[in-house]
Design a protein around this motif. Structure first.
Motif, mmCIF file in Angstrom:
data_model
loop_
_atom_site.group_PDB
_atom_site.id
_atom_site.type_symbol
_atom_site.label_atom_id
_atom_site.label_comp_id
_atom_site.label_asym_id
_atom_site.label_seq_id
_atom_site.Cartn_x
_atom_site.Cartn_y
_atom_site.Cartn_z
ATOM 1 N N UNK A 139 0.845 -1.192 0.000
ATOM 2 C CA UNK A 139 0.000 0.000 0.000
ATOM 3 C C UNK A 139 0.880 1.242 0.000
ATOM 4 N N UNK A 140 0.377 2.358 -0.523
ATOM 5 C CA UNK A 140 1.151 3.600 -0.462
ATOM 6 C C UNK A 140 1.557 3.909 0.979
ATOM 7 N N UNK A 141 2.814 4.280 1.161
ATOM 8 C CA UNK A 141 3.345 4.562 2.492
ATOM 9 C C UNK A 141 4.156 3.435 3.078
ATOM 10 N N UNK A 142 4.034 2.212 2.535
ATOM 11 C CA UNK A 142 4.825 1.084 3.026
ATOM 12 C C UNK A 142 6.294 1.259 2.652
ATOM 13 N N UNK A 143 7.180 0.838 3.540
ATOM 14 C CA UNK A 143 8.605 0.789 3.232
ATOM 15 C C UNK A 143 8.845 -0.559 2.555
ATOM 16 N N UNK A 144 9.494 -0.528 1.381
ATOM 17 C CA UNK A 144 9.648 -1.736 0.578
ATOM 18 C C UNK A 144 11.097 -1.932 0.136
ATOM 19 N N UNK A 145 11.420 -3.166 -0.222
ATOM 20 C CA UNK A 145 12.683 -3.499 -0.864
ATOM 21 C C UNK A 145 12.361 -3.634 -2.349
ATOM 22 N N UNK A 146 13.094 -2.908 -3.184
ATOM 23 C CA UNK A 146 12.759 -2.859 -4.605
ATOM 24 C C UNK A 146 14.015 -2.798 -5.460
ATOM 25 N N UNK A 147 13.812 -3.053 -6.759
ATOM 26 C CA UNK A 147 14.872 -2.939 -7.760
ATOM 27 C C UNK A 147 14.331 -2.071 -8.892
ATOM 28 N N UNK A 148 15.068 -1.023 -9.243
ATOM 29 C CA UNK A 148 14.657 -0.176 -10.360
ATOM 30 C C UNK A 148 14.851 -0.927 -11.669
ATOM 31 N N UNK A 149 13.893 -0.812 -12.566
ATOM 32 C CA UNK A 149 13.999 -1.495 -13.858
ATOM 33 C C UNK A 149 15.171 -0.977 -14.666
ATOM 34 N N UNK A 150 15.509 0.285 -14.519
ATOM 35 C CA UNK A 150 16.627 0.854 -15.263
ATOM 36 C C UNK A 150 17.979 0.545 -14.611
ATOM 37 N N UNK A 151 17.995 0.040 -13.373
ATOM 38 C CA UNK A 151 19.230 -0.320 -12.648
ATOM 39 C C UNK A 151 19.052 -1.683 -12.004
ATOM 40 N N UNK A 152 19.014 -2.775 -12.789
ATOM 41 C CA UNK A 152 18.649 -4.090 -12.256
ATOM 42 C C UNK A 152 19.571 -4.637 -11.176
ATOM 43 N N UNK A 153 20.770 -4.165 -11.049
ATOM 44 C CA UNK A 153 21.675 -4.679 -10.026
ATOM 45 C C UNK A 153 21.602 -3.930 -8.705
ATOM 46 N N UNK A 154 20.748 -2.919 -8.609
ATOM 47 C CA UNK A 154 20.698 -2.059 -7.430
ATOM 48 C C UNK A 154 19.472 -2.373 -6.579
ATOM 49 N N UNK A 155 19.669 -2.982 -5.426
ATOM 50 C CA UNK A 155 18.593 -3.290 -4.486
ATOM 51 C C UNK A 155 18.472 -2.111 -3.523
ATOM 52 N N UNK A 156 17.272 -1.542 -3.395
ATOM 53 C CA UNK A 156 17.077 -0.345 -2.573
ATOM 54 C C UNK A 156 15.938 -0.543 -1.586
ATOM 55 N N UNK A 157 15.956 0.248 -0.523
ATOM 56 C CA UNK A 157 14.856 0.301 0.439
ATOM 57 C C UNK A 157 14.269 1.700 0.345
ATOM 58 N N UNK A 158 13.014 1.780 -0.087
ATOM 59 C CA UNK A 158 12.340 3.062 -0.303
ATOM 60 C C UNK A 158 10.896 2.958 0.163
ATOM 61 N N UNK A 159 10.184 4.068 0.113
ATOM 62 C CA UNK A 159 8.774 4.102 0.479
ATOM 63 C C UNK A 159 7.926 4.039 -0.792
ATOM 64 N N UNK A 160 6.956 3.121 -0.838
ATOM 65 C CA UNK A 160 6.055 2.993 -1.988
ATOM 66 C C UNK A 160 5.131 4.206 -2.034
ATOM 67 N N UNK A 161 4.978 4.793 -3.229
ATOM 68 C CA UNK A 161 4.131 5.968 -3.380
ATOM 69 C C UNK A 161 2.837 5.616 -4.108
ATOM 70 N N UNK A 162 2.971 4.990 -5.281
ATOM 71 C CA UNK A 162 1.772 4.608 -6.047
ATOM 72 C C UNK A 162 2.149 3.555 -7.082
ATOM 73 N N UNK A 163 1.179 2.714 -7.482
ATOM 74 C CA UNK A 163 1.440 1.745 -8.544
ATOM 75 C C UNK A 163 1.656 2.468 -9.872
ATOM 76 N N UNK A 164 2.519 1.895 -10.726
ATOM 77 C CA UNK A 164 2.798 2.509 -12.026
ATOM 78 C C UNK A 164 3.302 1.462 -13.007
ATOM 79 N N UNK A 165 2.588 1.252 -14.108
ATOM 80 C CA UNK A 165 3.039 0.391 -15.204
ATOM 81 C C UNK A 165 3.533 -0.984 -14.748
#
Length: 95
Positions: A21-47
């Motif tokens: 849900x928006x506001x959750x802290x998540x572990x994610x990988x950017x599609x443009x940087x597949x080797x970079x694992x990040x911890x960020x806050x989810x804002x909204x679903x997109x594509x």
């Protein structure tokens, strides 16, 4: 806003369970940087992924720079060095 997490914090991450849900802290990988694992806050679903942001807008690299991210799990707690649940910022509401 001050960062919720600091470098070196150990986190408990849950894969599956309730939907992100928006506001959750998540572990994610950017599609443009597949080797970079990040911890960020989810804002909204997109594509088929999520738009994610860091808590400190002045110094963070997030979806504004790298685009959509694929979420791999939701951070449910920090267990080292300051155990506890992660706070939800006042601006986010449950959906």
């Amino acid at each position: 806003m001050a960062p919720t997490l600091r470098h070196g914090d150990a986190l408990l991450v849950r894969r599956g369970g309730r939907p992100i849900r928006p506001g959750d802290v998540v572990v994610a990988v950017f599609r443009s940087r597949p080797g970079l694992l990040v911890v960020k806050r989810a804002v909204r679903p997109a594509d088929g992924g999520w738009w994610v942001r860091g808590d400190n807008d002045l110094v963070t690299d997030d979806s504004r720079a790298y685009g959509v991210a694929d979420v791999h799990g939701r951070v449910v707690a920090r267990y080292w060095p300051r155990p506890g649940r992660l706070p939800r910022p006042a601006g986010y509401r449950r959906v």
